[in-house]
Design an enzyme around this catalytic site. Structure first.
Site, PDB file in Angstrom:
ATOM      1  N   THR A  13       0.722  -1.205  -0.489  1.00 61.11           N
ATOM      2  CA  THR A  13       0.314   0.024   0.218  1.00 61.11           C
ATOM      3  C   THR A  13       0.324   1.563  -0.049  1.00 61.11           C
ATOM      4  O   THR A  13       2.159   1.374  -0.042  1.00 61.11           O
ATOM      5  CB  THR A  13      -0.698   0.209   1.255  1.00 61.11           C
ATOM      6  N   ASP A  14      -0.030   2.608  -0.641  1.00 60.38           N
ATOM      7  CA  ASP A  14       0.797   3.566  -0.420  1.00 60.38           C
ATOM      8  C   ASP A  14       0.466   4.403   1.021  1.00 60.38           C
ATOM      9  O   ASP A  14      -0.435   3.115   2.087  1.00 60.38           O
ATOM     10  CB  ASP A  14       0.407   4.642  -1.078  1.00 60.38           C
ATOM     11  N   MET A  15       0.684   5.769   1.350  1.00 58.39           N
ATOM     12  CA  MET A  15       1.082   6.230   2.816  1.00 58.39           C
ATOM     13  C   MET A  15      -0.790   5.847   3.041  1.00 58.39           C
ATOM     14  O   MET A  15      -0.902   6.509   4.441  1.00 58.39           O
ATOM     15  CB  MET A  15       1.346   7.293   2.860  1.00 58.39           C
TER      16      MET A  15
END
Length: 126
Positions: A13-15
């Site tokens: 995932t991203d942030m």
């Protein structure tokens, strides 16, 4: 239809906790590799014989984001088989919701990149 389960891990995932877009391509690659293995195609033996699978084309549609800890199901189906190419449809699902869809064209080539006929067990799918 081949089905392959995957869980979304933090590293995917991203942030914001949303699956990074390129990881969908990794997910569908894993599903294709599992499908080919279950058909009896030994990719290590192919490589030792000088043949490898290559992706020629991917058409992808991102519909709904997957998120951290989601349980996903990758569905793979054969759309078309020719002597030298295999076209597959792949979907990433969460429950009954389609998150991602791709149409993937693959082929076999030599280590030098010369096109070869698909393995017999794959050609037999036509």
């Amino acid at each position: 239809m081949h089905r392959f389960p995957i869980r979304v891990y933090y590293e995917d995932t991203d942030m914001g906790g949303v699956v990074y877009y390129a990881n969908y391509l990794r997910y569908i690659e894993r599903a294709r590799s599992d499908w080919v293995r279950k058909l009896g195609n030994d990719q290590n033996a192919m490589r030792e014989a000088g043949l490898i699978w290559v992706v020629q084309r991917v058409e992808a549609d991102y519909r709904v984001p997957a998120r951290f800890d989601d349980e996903l199901l990758i569905e793979t189906e054969v759309l078309k088989v020719s002597p030298a190419r295999l076209i597959m449809g792949q979907r990433v699902m969460r429950d009954k919701v389609e998150l991602f869809r791709a149409k993937v064209t693959v082929a076999c080539v030599t280590a030098e990149g010369k096109p070869q006929r698909l393995p017999a067990e794959i050609r037999a799918l036509s």
